[in-house]
Design an enzyme around this catalytic site. Sequence first.
Site, mmCIF file in Angstrom:
data_model
loop_
_atom_site.group_PDB
_atom_site.id
_atom_site.type_symbol
_atom_site.label_atom_id
_atom_site.label_comp_id
_atom_site.label_asym_id
_atom_site.label_seq_id
_atom_site.Cartn_x
_atom_site.Cartn_y
_atom_site.Cartn_z
ATOM 1 N N HIS A 187 1.091 -1.137 -0.226
ATOM 2 C CA HIS A 187 0.244 0.096 0.067
ATOM 3 C C HIS A 187 0.614 1.045 -0.140
ATOM 4 O O HIS A 187 0.549 2.344 -0.759
ATOM 5 C CB HIS A 187 -0.978 -0.486 1.348
ATOM 6 C CG HIS A 187 -1.627 -1.612 1.365
ATOM 7 N ND1 HIS A 187 -2.304 -2.069 2.208
ATOM 8 C CD2 HIS A 187 -2.475 -1.383 0.292
ATOM 9 C CE1 HIS A 187 -2.965 -3.257 2.085
ATOM 10 N NE2 HIS A 187 -3.501 -2.965 0.733
ATOM 11 N N GLU A 223 -5.147 -6.453 -23.970
ATOM 12 C CA GLU A 223 -3.766 -6.538 -23.087
ATOM 13 C C GLU A 223 -3.392 -8.311 -23.256
ATOM 14 O O GLU A 223 -2.599 -9.104 -23.145
ATOM 15 C CB GLU A 223 -4.621 -6.618 -21.332
ATOM 16 C CG GLU A 223 -4.771 -5.557 -21.003
ATOM 17 C CD GLU A 223 -4.786 -5.377 -19.325
ATOM 18 O OE1 GLU A 223 -3.997 -5.184 -18.909
ATOM 19 O OE2 GLU A 223 -6.098 -5.797 -19.277
ATOM 20 N N ASP A 270 0.433 -5.425 -19.624
ATOM 21 C CA ASP A 270 -0.041 -7.600 -19.141
ATOM 22 C C ASP A 270 0.498 -7.554 -21.109
ATOM 23 O O ASP A 270 1.209 -8.505 -21.234
ATOM 24 C CB ASP A 270 -1.266 -7.218 -19.081
ATOM 25 C CG ASP A 270 -1.417 -7.145 -17.363
ATOM 26 O OD1 ASP A 270 -0.693 -8.362 -16.981
ATOM 27 O OD2 ASP A 270 -1.827 -6.835 -17.508
ATOM 28 N N ARG A 321 6.428 -10.165 -16.464
ATOM 29 C CA ARG A 321 6.581 -8.543 -16.092
ATOM 30 C C ARG A 321 7.058 -8.923 -14.965
ATOM 31 O O ARG A 321 7.819 -7.410 -14.569
ATOM 32 C CB ARG A 321 5.220 -7.658 -16.409
ATOM 33 C CG ARG A 321 4.564 -7.469 -15.546
ATOM 34 C CD ARG A 321 3.004 -7.123 -15.631
ATOM 35 N NE ARG A 321 2.688 -5.696 -15.103
ATOM 36 C CZ ARG A 321 1.674 -5.737 -14.980
ATOM 37 N NH1 ARG A 321 0.845 -6.011 -16.056
ATOM 38 N NH2 ARG A 321 1.527 -3.926 -13.762
ATOM 39 N N CYS A 355 -1.951 2.969 -22.362
ATOM 40 C CA CYS A 355 -1.732 2.702 -21.406
ATOM 41 C C CYS A 355 -0.589 2.233 -20.020
ATOM 42 O O CYS A 355 -0.615 2.650 -19.121
ATOM 43 C CB CYS A 355 -4.086 3.697 -20.621
ATOM 44 S SG CYS A 355 -4.188 1.436 -20.496
HETATM 45 C C1 PEP Z 1 -1.323 -2.475 -18.319
HETATM 46 O O1 PEP Z 1 -1.174 -3.553 -17.912
HETATM 47 O O2 PEP Z 1 -1.056 -2.186 -19.304
HETATM 48 C C2 PEP Z 1 -2.348 -1.721 -17.505
HETATM 49 C C3 PEP Z 1 -2.097 -0.281 -17.855
HETATM 50 O O3 PEP Z 1 -2.981 -2.859 -16.526
HETATM 51 P P1 PEP Z 1 -1.979 -3.012 -14.812
HETATM 52 O O4 PEP Z 1 -0.551 -2.152 -15.027
HETATM 53 O O5 PEP Z 1 -2.871 -2.555 -13.691
HETATM 54 O O6 PEP Z 1 -2.208 -4.083 -14.656
HETATM 55 MG MG MG Z 2 -3.055 -4.906 -17.172
#
Ligand code: PEP
Ligand code: MG
Length: 768
Positions: free
Chosen positions: A382, A624, A648, A658, A695
Amino acid sequence: MSVEQTPGPRKNEPRAHGAQSSRRLLARVRAIMADPTGAQESLDRIVGIIAAEMVAEVCSLYVRRAGDMLELFATQGLKSEAVHNTHLRVGEGLVGDIAAHARPLALSDAQSHANFAYRPETGEEIYHSLMGVPAIRGGRVIGVLVVQNRTQRHYEEEEIETMETVAMVLAEMVAGGELVDRSELAPIDGLGIKPLRLEGLRLNGGIGMGTAVIHQPAYRVEHVVADDIAAEHEKLETAYSEMHGALEDMMAAGAFAEGGEHRDIMEAYRMIASDAGWLERLHEAIDSGLTAEAAVERVQNDLRARMSQVSDPYLRERMHDIEDLGNRLMSHLHGDGANGNGKVLPDHVVLIARNLGPAQLFDYDPERIRALVLEEGSPTSHAAIVARALDIPVVAQVKGVLERIEDGDPVIVDGDSARVFVRPGEDVQQSFKDALKARTAQARAYDAIKDLPADSLDGVHIELSVNAGLLVDLRRMHETGAKGVGLFRTEVPFMIRPEFPEVKEQEKIYREALDEAAGKPIVFRTLDVGGDKVLPYWTKEDEENPAMGWRSIRISLDRPAMLRQQLRALVRAAAGRELWVMFPMIADVSEFTAARALLDKELARHEKMGGEPPSHVLAGSMLEVPALAFQLPALLRHSDFLSVGSNDLMQFLFASDRGNSRLAGRYDTLSPPVLSFLTGVVEACNAAGKPLSLCGEMAGYPVDAMTLIGIGFRNLSLVPSSIGPVKSMVRSLNVGDLKQYLDTVVNLDDRSLREKLRGFAQDHGVVI
Ligand code: PEP
Ligand code: MG
């Protein structure tokens, strides 16, 4: 507890003798404290009465000073000239051993022990037996209390417990400045107060310089010694039943009422709270003369000591639960849930903590916090999530940091290289000051362009949005001049709460976010948990491949009630305003249409109940899972927009975890397969006339962002701190030139095009 003598038979009856003795002792300590004499005189008298009560010839108090040095502060029985002159390092000698391991030691023949360190100035060679206990406060050893006897004495378990109780009381008094003048706790000149360099794990980059503030438990124990034992028992019972009531309410409310795994974990939590053993320990501690709040602290100390010896992760988790319950109980004892962290903070704080709970960072004025250093902590903790949102550098898993940094030490934290410099020398300070200056100048330059559009030199407009999860991110969205929020990770508010938020609470979170955004769009991504994102109140499934397991939209579709509650909260919060909803981890079109159908149901329900609908609703999908890229024409008939989650996506494209550090950097986002894959996605979205954004983390790196723009991306969503660097890049880029260049390299057989693209940027004056 670890004692190196054969313990006597354990008694089943309450430890009446021990309790009486410690009560008597505490009453006498309090009488001394009520008599206004100097700190040293009080200390001398206190060690005197402890020696008498324990029937020992010697009683000594060692106090820990900066630089891991234990100093003899008071003694009855050892030579008086040793006071303030005898020093032992933590880990050195028996006293140092007690401090290092935070556990008591009882030896009938101390001098034959391998760790015995003889100090001639003390005259202790005539004493054979020794019993010492750590003086612990807030999980930190701040001194050692020792008794010694001439004979080869066997110390009873009750006697050790009495000493522990008294030591805890002394620890509170030392920390409160009542027994030891605070100036005396300062570093000892010339005695090992050297600069230190500690290493850990980077949780957030950046540089922070300031004064160390050791995070204390939120509650300061105000009254340690009980005036009226019966009243303290009653106080404990009342707080305990209030705490139970609150837990029951929580269980009956919202998502918990529907069952499922999170209910199971709460049940486990409640069972611990009902554990008679825990309550019994608390009452026993009161019997020994402590107030109810000091009793909680005492039992927490024991627990932490035991926790440090447990390696089983499941058990540790449960012990953390008890610790957490202890904190809850403390808040009920204080009656108002307010924290007692009333420290006067320096202007520039480097906060040092073992770990921080969900909201504890907010106990401090975030404006003053320059860096955070954690003894524990993980990337998904957190504290890490909140600190990232606040842009505070964080280094975690710094072994022994609480032992090695003192309140008030100057500290530099280099989040980028995961290093912590304690009491740094002049030269180190200067070089970090220079680096900070350069960063500040850079930040000013970014600030100067914050209201200018992200337009390239040849007039291509790029929309830059931020990734968010907390309200503070929205503030930073405004500060950076971003267009909106391209990804609101709704799981973040879930992760920082102690319990699953019910619809009303969720609605409040989303409404506040929309208010704060003041008309700028927010793309709310529905709950994306599982894999590495664990909710504290949810059991973690043991899965072979959690990243590819039961996570994200898969959970949401299997637990539709939970998703519907979230959608309900979103619809209500967006009444009269635009609502953007995005579903994560979609692998095929049917998952998207099923999720969208739930959204439509909630919209219909809301209207049927007379609620004001959102002015406009857009539902989109994340890309993803690679399979989805092969269904884009079909998907885009249903989906209003698409956003690539490259974090992802990369792990699935390359079949490369990852989170596995061995694989970090093995495959590159700027490589021919990735670029040709993404080019196909751009073409499909253009053909369908649907907006596309990206994103994942790569959008925040200028070279990566430049390349994405080169292959046709026009919307990027990134961490707020990257908006400035990426906008500077865009404003110095000619997209036409880049496109031409990309055509010449995208079909090469290079495993990475990164160096070539860097070269392009340098040759064409693109700021990266
Ligand atoms: C991603 O997988 O690129 C993403 C933006 O989601 P998160 O990093 O929250 O898994
Ligand atoms: Mg993701």
